[in-house]
Structure formats: C-alpha cells, structure tokens
Design a protein around this motif. Sequence first.
Motif, PDB file in Angstrom:
ATOM      1  N   VAL A   1       0.626  -1.393   0.385  1.00  0.00           N
ATOM      2  CA  VAL A   1      -0.159  -0.016   0.011  1.00  0.00           C
ATOM      3  C   VAL A   1       1.000   1.008   0.312  1.00  0.00           C
ATOM      4  O   VAL A   1       1.872   1.174   0.930  1.00  0.00           O
ATOM      5  N   ASP A   2       0.512   2.402  -1.245  1.00  0.00           N
ATOM      6  CA  ASP A   2       1.246   3.801  -0.951  1.00  0.00           C
ATOM      7  C   ASP A   2       2.504   3.136  -1.230  1.00  0.00           C
ATOM      8  O   ASP A   2       3.777   4.211  -0.949  1.00  0.00           O
ATOM      9  N   ARG A   3       3.573   1.530  -1.861  1.00  0.00           N
ATOM     10  CA  ARG A   3       4.961   1.791  -2.347  1.00  0.00           C
ATOM     11  C   ARG A   3       4.488   1.379  -3.596  1.00  0.00           C
ATOM     12  O   ARG A   3       4.454  -0.201  -3.947  1.00  0.00           O
ATOM     13  N   SER A   4       5.027   1.935  -5.074  1.00  0.00           N
ATOM     14  CA  SER A   4       4.724   2.131  -6.173  1.00  0.00           C
ATOM     15  C   SER A   4       6.053   1.645  -6.530  1.00  0.00           C
ATOM     16  O   SER A   4       6.736   1.785  -5.643  1.00  0.00           O
ATOM     17  N   LEU A   5       5.974   1.352  -8.112  1.00  0.00           N
ATOM     18  CA  LEU A   5       7.004   0.508  -8.469  1.00  0.00           C
ATOM     19  C   LEU A   5       7.840   1.901  -9.328  1.00  0.00           C
ATOM     20  O   LEU A   5       6.505   1.779 -10.020  1.00  0.00           O
ATOM     21  N   ARG A   6       8.216   1.916  -9.041  1.00  0.00           N
ATOM     22  CA  ARG A   6       9.051   3.471 -10.065  1.00  0.00           C
ATOM     23  C   ARG A   6      10.700   2.878 -10.908  1.00  0.00           C
ATOM     24  O   ARG A   6      11.605   2.672  -9.868  1.00  0.00           O
TER      25      ARG A   6
ATOM     26  N   LEU B   1       2.698  -9.168 -11.484  1.00  0.00           N
ATOM     27  CA  LEU B   1       3.033  -7.998 -10.744  1.00  0.00           C
ATOM     28  C   LEU B   1       1.289  -7.999 -10.421  1.00  0.00           C
ATOM     29  O   LEU B   1       0.799  -7.671 -12.232  1.00  0.00           O
ATOM     30  N   THR B   2       0.774  -7.689  -9.758  1.00  0.00           N
ATOM     31  CA  THR B   2      -0.216  -7.152  -9.519  1.00  0.00           C
ATOM     32  C   THR B   2      -0.769  -6.046  -9.484  1.00  0.00           C
ATOM     33  O   THR B   2      -0.246  -5.160  -8.099  1.00  0.00           O
ATOM     34  N   VAL B   3      -2.084  -5.022 -10.193  1.00  0.00           N
ATOM     35  CA  VAL B   3      -1.709  -3.650  -9.706  1.00  0.00           C
ATOM     36  C   VAL B   3      -2.872  -3.408  -9.373  1.00  0.00           C
ATOM     37  O   VAL B   3      -4.402  -3.804  -9.775  1.00  0.00           O
TER      38      VAL B   3
ATOM     39  N   PHE C   1      -2.922  10.541  -4.639  1.00  0.00           N
ATOM     40  CA  PHE C   1      -3.864  11.417  -6.101  1.00  0.00           C
ATOM     41  C   PHE C   1      -2.520  11.285  -6.946  1.00  0.00           C
ATOM     42  O   PHE C   1      -1.295  11.458  -7.218  1.00  0.00           O
ATOM     43  N   ASN C   2      -2.178  10.713  -7.704  1.00  0.00           N
ATOM     44  CA  ASN C   2      -1.995  11.160  -9.323  1.00  0.00           C
ATOM     45  C   ASN C   2      -0.544   9.787  -9.505  1.00  0.00           C
ATOM     46  O   ASN C   2       0.637  10.295 -10.333  1.00  0.00           O
ATOM     47  N   GLN C   3      -0.805   8.840  -9.093  1.00  0.00           N
ATOM     48  CA  GLN C   3       0.136   8.031  -8.419  1.00  0.00           C
ATOM     49  C   GLN C   3      -0.395   6.453  -9.050  1.00  0.00           C
ATOM     50  O   GLN C   3      -1.092   6.152  -9.144  1.00  0.00           O
ATOM     51  N   PRO C   4       0.876   6.604 -10.549  1.00  0.00           N
ATOM     52  CA  PRO C   4       0.578   5.486 -11.002  1.00  0.00           C
ATOM     53  C   PRO C   4       1.113   3.797  -9.815  1.00  0.00           C
ATOM     54  O   PRO C   4       1.555   4.068  -8.667  1.00  0.00           O
ATOM     55  N   GLY C   5       0.972   2.841 -10.803  1.00  0.00           N
ATOM     56  CA  GLY C   5       0.919   1.634  -9.298  1.00  0.00           C
ATOM     57  C   GLY C   5       2.149   1.606  -9.958  1.00  0.00           C
ATOM     58  O   GLY C   5       3.138   1.074  -9.283  1.00  0.00           O
TER      59      GLY C   5
ATOM     60  N   VAL D   1      -0.451  -0.753  -4.367  1.00  0.00           N
ATOM     61  CA  VAL D   1      -1.905  -0.162  -4.012  1.00  0.00           C
ATOM     62  C   VAL D   1      -1.456   0.953  -4.232  1.00  0.00           C
ATOM     63  O   VAL D   1      -0.953   1.577  -2.866  1.00  0.00           O
ATOM     64  N   PRO D   2      -1.226   1.808  -5.267  1.00  0.00           N
ATOM     65  CA  PRO D   2      -1.112   3.225  -4.938  1.00  0.00           C
ATOM     66  C   PRO D   2      -2.253   3.902  -4.069  1.00  0.00           C
ATOM     67  O   PRO D   2      -3.400   3.641  -3.837  1.00  0.00           O
ATOM     68  N   ALA D   3      -1.628   4.872  -3.238  1.00  0.00           N
ATOM     69  CA  ALA D   3      -2.522   5.581  -2.308  1.00  0.00           C
ATOM     70  C   ALA D   3      -2.424   7.048  -2.745  1.00  0.00           C
ATOM     71  O   ALA D   3      -3.489   7.842  -1.190  1.00  0.00           O
TER      72      ALA D   3
END
Length: 818
Positions: free
Chosen positions: A152-157, A208-210, A185-189, A181-183
């Motif tokens: 949660v709130d840990r995207s992959l960049r 991977l699952t988004v 605004f404007n955050q991609p998975g 699971v992005p948490a």
Amino acid sequence: MPGAMYQAGQMSAIRALRVAQVVAACVIQLGAAVDGAEYWVAVDGDDRQSGRSREEAWASPSRGQPTRLSAGYRSGETALQVASTEGFLDAGVVIVNGHQRAYERVTDDTIQLTQPFDFDVPVNTTVWDGTILDGRSFAPGDVINLAAGVFVDRSLRVEQPGQPGQPVTYRCLAGQDAVLVPARFNQPGIRVGVSGGGRTAHIVLIGLTVRNQREGNHGAPGIDLVHVGDVQVRDCDVATSGRDINGDNHAIRMVDAERVRVVGCRLRSQYATGLMAWGTRDVHIQHTLVYESFQGIVAGGGRYRSDLAIRNCTVYGTNQHGGIKSESPSRVTVHNSLIVQMPSLQEGALAGSGSGDHNWLWHTACRYGGSWNANRSAGAGPHDRYEDPRFLSLDPRSPVFLRFAADDPAASAGTEGSYVGAYAPVERPRALTASRINVIDFGARGDGLHDDTAAILQALAVVKPGGTLFFPPTGQHYLISQTIALNRSDVRVLGRGATLKLQPATGRIHLLAIGGAGPARSIVENVVIEGLTLDANYHSQPQQPNGGIPRGIWVENAHRIRIQDVTIRDAYCGLSFATHTRNVEAINVTVTDWDHDAFGASGWGGNGSCTDVRFLRCRAMNTSRCVKAWEIEEGAQRVELEDCLIENIGGTGTGFYVRHHEYRCPLLVDEVRFSRCIVRNISGAGFLIATVPGDVLRPQIRTRNVRLLECVSDAPVTIAYGVEGVLLQDCRFTAATGIGCEGRDANPASRGPKWPVRSLTIQGGTFGKLMVNMEMGNASGRLDDKRYQNYLPQVTLRGLPVGTPIEIKGAAVRVVRE
C-alpha cells in the motif's frame, strides 16, 4: 487489507494456470537463470537492509532506483526538486554528477540537502541514491523479486536500464501475489521511464498485480511506460478504478514506447482504456485479456502515431465504447482475437485505421467502424465469425474465466485451425453434484411464528457446490427477518409447496438476493430457485423510502440463473434482473399484488450489462395499484418474453414498458422480442416502446430492434420517441395504437420532433385504430439541430385487413403500403 480493495488469495490458482499457459504460448523467450544479482522486496522488509535475501528484504519496490531532477538546480540551493523520492531513505546520501551530498529529509518530490552543491545542474539530470548499490543502482541482468503481499502506497518506479540480453527484471514468483496499491492522487502503480533524458530500456515485469483506485490528472494508470524501449510486460494483472478528469487512468499506458511486448496480461480500467498507446512503435500484444473496461485497446492518432500488432487477445465487456480502435494515422492489426460484449453504438467493436482477420465478434452493436479493413466489404475479415463463444464462466475468480471447451467452434476458428482469444481451450468441466440440505435439520420450523432466519443461513452455509438447499412444505410459512443472500455458485434452492415470508416491520429489503461482488471481483453462476412461494409482506413493512427498493428476488452480478415455478406476492417489486446479469431465465413465475413493477431487466445505465434474459410463461396479475408490470430498460439487451401474461392491474398500470431513464451517457436497448404475450384489463398502456419518454431530451440514448410477434392487447399501445427497427407481426391490438404518438392521442403530431419513430414495420394483424405520425423528427427535440440530424420516419404497413382505420399526420405519401 479490506476485501473491497483486493481479495487476497483468489488469484493464486488463476495465476498459476495462466503462467503455465502463457509460458507455453509466448513467443518471447526469457531464460530461467538469473544473469546478475538477485534482490528481494517484501511488505515486512526494511529499506536499511541489504535486500539480498527474503530475510534481508527491502520494503520499497522502488528501492535502488535513481530519480531525476524535475527542475534545474542552481548552485547554493539546499533543495533538489525531483520526479519522485520513492525508494529513498528518509535521510541519507545522494550523488549528482559524481558528487555526494547528505540529505536530512524528503517529501514526495523534494530532497532537502544538509549542504548544497556548488554547481548548477540541468533538469532531467540523474540523482543517484548513495546509500545503496555503490551509488549506481542495478546492473544489467539483476532480478528483483517482490514477495507475496499487498504494498500500500509503495509504487514501483523504474529508471535504471538493462542492456540487450540482460534486462533488469521485476517479478513475483509463480503462484504468489505481489499487489501494488497506490494511495495518493496521481500515483501510478508501476512507472517505467521518464519524459526527457535517456530512454529507459531492457526492462521486464513478470507476474505483478496492480490495484489502483486513486484519482488522477493524467498520472494514475496501473502501469505507465513512458519513453521506454525493449520492455516486456508478462502475466501482470492490472485493474484501475479511480476517476480521472482527463480519462487517463488506463490499465496500461504507453507514451513514446518502442519494442514493447505485452503477453499474458489481464487488464481492466473502469473509467478509461485497458491499454492506451501514444507514439509507439513495434508494440505486440498477445494472449492478453481486457475486460469490463470503459474502452478496450486504443492506438492514439494525430502526431502520436502508434503501431500495434494484436494477436490472440480477448476484449470483453467494454460497455460504453468500443473494443479495439486505431486513430488515424496509427495502424493496428488484429488476428485470432475475441471481441465480445461491445453493446454501444458509439464505437465499432473494431474501428479506425486498422485491419485483421480470423477474429470472433459476438454481441456487438456495431461490428466495424471507420475505415477498418478499408479494402473489404463492411470492414469484415474474410474469416471473421459472429457466434456465441460459449464461455464456460464469467466469474473472474474461476480458472475457466472467459475460456471455452476444446470441442467448441472457437477452439479452431483461428489461423490454420488454431484457437481464438487470449486463453487456450480446456476440457469441459464436469457437472457438480452434492447432497441436499434440509433446513428443518438445522432448526427451521416453518410454523409462521418463529424466526427461521438463523437456521436457514446455517443450512445454506454447509451446502456444497452442486448441492441443494431444501425447504419442505409445512402448511405454514418460514418466517425470515433478513435478506437471504445467495452469493455462492452452483447452488439449487428447492421448495415446492413451501412459503418464505418476511417478518412484519423488518424493513424495505429484498427477500432473496442472488449475485456476487461485481464483474471485477466475483460473479455468481449456476443458481436455481425452484418451487417456492415468496411473500415479501411489503404492506407490513415501514413505508418510508429507507433501504432502497425492495424486491422479492434481486439478481445482480450473476450468470446462468434460473428462477422456475415461483410465486411472489405482496412485494414492492417482484423479480428484477439487474447489472452484470447474463444468461438468466424466469420460467413459470407469477407475481401478484405488487406496487412498482412485477418483472424487470435493467442495465442500470450500463450498456449490455443485463443481457441474454428470457421470461417464459410468466404472469403479472391482480394488483389494484402499480406503476407497471414489466420494464426492460437502461442498456438491457437480448431480452426475450414468450407466452407472458399481464392481467387485472390498476394504478398507472403500464403493461410491457421498454425505455430508458434520463441518463447522460450513451445507452442502447437492443434486440427485445415479445412472442405471444397478452395484455388484458389494465388501466395503462398495453405496450409502451420508447427511448426516453417525457419532455427530457437525451439524443444519445437509443432503442432499437424490438419485435412484437402475435401479441394481444386490449389496452392502448404507444411506440414513439425515435425508436428504430420495430416489427409488429400478426398482433391483435383492439384499442388505439400510436406510431410516433400516444395511443390515446387524438392529435398524433402535436408533441414535437422528439416523438416520431425512426423505422417501423407492421406485418399483418388487426388494430382497433392506427395513428401514425409521419412528421420529421429530431432526437434533440429541435428540427435542424446542428449536432443531430433530422430524420424522416420510415413506416411500412404490410398485409393489413381492408378497412383497418388509419389516421396519418404529416407526409402520408411516405408510408409504404404493401
């Protein structure tokens, strides 16, 4: 994590099956061996650890990745404006142009230095994390494993490239679920690449699952591929459901991408596109499913020309727009693909400047659009097919979701006898059988005095797939105090001679509810309700409108449901088939003493989300006050009524009602057939066939292909409001019938341009009086509207008896008489 966001565990078996299938079918070869170092990321990890084992895993999927300056840096400043700080420690060391500086804190887009650099740095310069990997990020061939869990709130960049033959790989091991699971605004998975600077290349994403529910402004897709090359996305499961004012929350978005392969993925975007491509080259999409999305796959046009090659894909259930679209001058080729459930007239299922063959189209309101297969007639490929693919399951949890059996025609309809669609055919599953569970054995009494709810629910809980919940007749009724929810598949409820009655003062609730949690989470399948009498006891419930609209039986998010030999009485509404309900039937069902409607089939604003509905020998009869008996509305399609009866109803008392409410989105009611249906002794119209009745104007809403075959009504009939493709064959309507006007209307042309029909044929039959409005129409309600063209009604009268009274307003010469 709450089930509303993600149902952990439901996907492991599905993914294991899909991995095996994709590996066998995929043309992309990936070596099993790891060429570089191997690292781990886990929900319970720590970014201060080494990351070299599961026990020493990092917590952030982006750990080890560099970032870039989002604005130029001037000598002496203490803040670096960066694209992202994901993966960086709260305090540490950064490296810019070979120079190190400590930092004391970070925000989402700022690194606060303890000491400034003494030189200027231009925008897009790489900023390295000096606390890890010798300050240089990953090497070509490195593999980063994401352990099972919900991030949660840990995207992959990803910005660090690999090299030919040695990609940087992010993967979840087969049979596990690493869910991003992005948490915010404007955050991609997942975001690979960045605009400007060098191209991020040689990246692989596997398994991977988004799940992205965040809203955004161009910035919250599931997987974002920007300025990338040589990227492979394999066996990823992506669903986005956040709103975006620009409609850009796509499951996968590609911008300036080249040599990309998307294979074996499962994509859904509730408010945007499953896969959107802008300015792409050499992109191949194979063995991929796009389902229940606003739009399927789109290659953007204009100065962002894209080239997509699509093969063996399934696009299912894009209920507002089309399936696959190529905007000029882009070019898309599509082969061996299934395009199913595209019920909108706004877009073709295959549309634009593309081409293809050996595709299978089913339930498509518009098959081809634009210049698809421009050199061929009507856009069709020579080997395209238009039949039901006979999916074994519509439940996304099922291992045979959107798959068909090996002996079905779709299994050999592709090139050189191969299969079509994303998934290889399978052996047909065996029918499930299990024991019968008697509610009496769990303490139900059926004496009309004691509340049997708890006993019934306990009995239901132990019914195994293929089993039966049995209500023996008792001479009284089973008293219940809450909705009996049938939210599991493969269940039969049997109760010939038994009655269920809702306890007085319980509330405005459904008596029985059948269905799953939604098309992206669960669909309930193979449920039978047989022989029961259901007393909703509506007039002993609180009459304030709290708790919604209660039904005797409510069916939603369901597939292959049969309601047979059932009686519903004293209900607000009787039996309703609603959203995401497909292949359902009501056989020999009787509704009496209801207030609103007895039967309904409604998409509730979703085109084709209530489809393949059959009412056979059903009856709505004997109520002193109701709004209507039957409603077919709001995107319902492919609805059949055979030998149905409406009799003795008062109040507003409309009989068979086909229409829409005042939705602002494009809607289509399509392919509705009444065979030998009878209306007797009612207070309203016998049949009312419309788009949006009344004064509200909704030009984008359509009703078409309605057939009335050998139907009988002694009440007036109205067919109006721009409906098209209507056929009345061998009907007996003894009261007035209005075509483009109200059946009771003495002046058919007085209601304005919204009223005339577009096209209608009457073939045989007898009529007390026919009134036909042949004046010019316009769906906007205004003639010569700049956006919507005027239309002239096309009315054909064929084989009417001599002496049939006919009144025509407008250009009578345009009525075709045969």
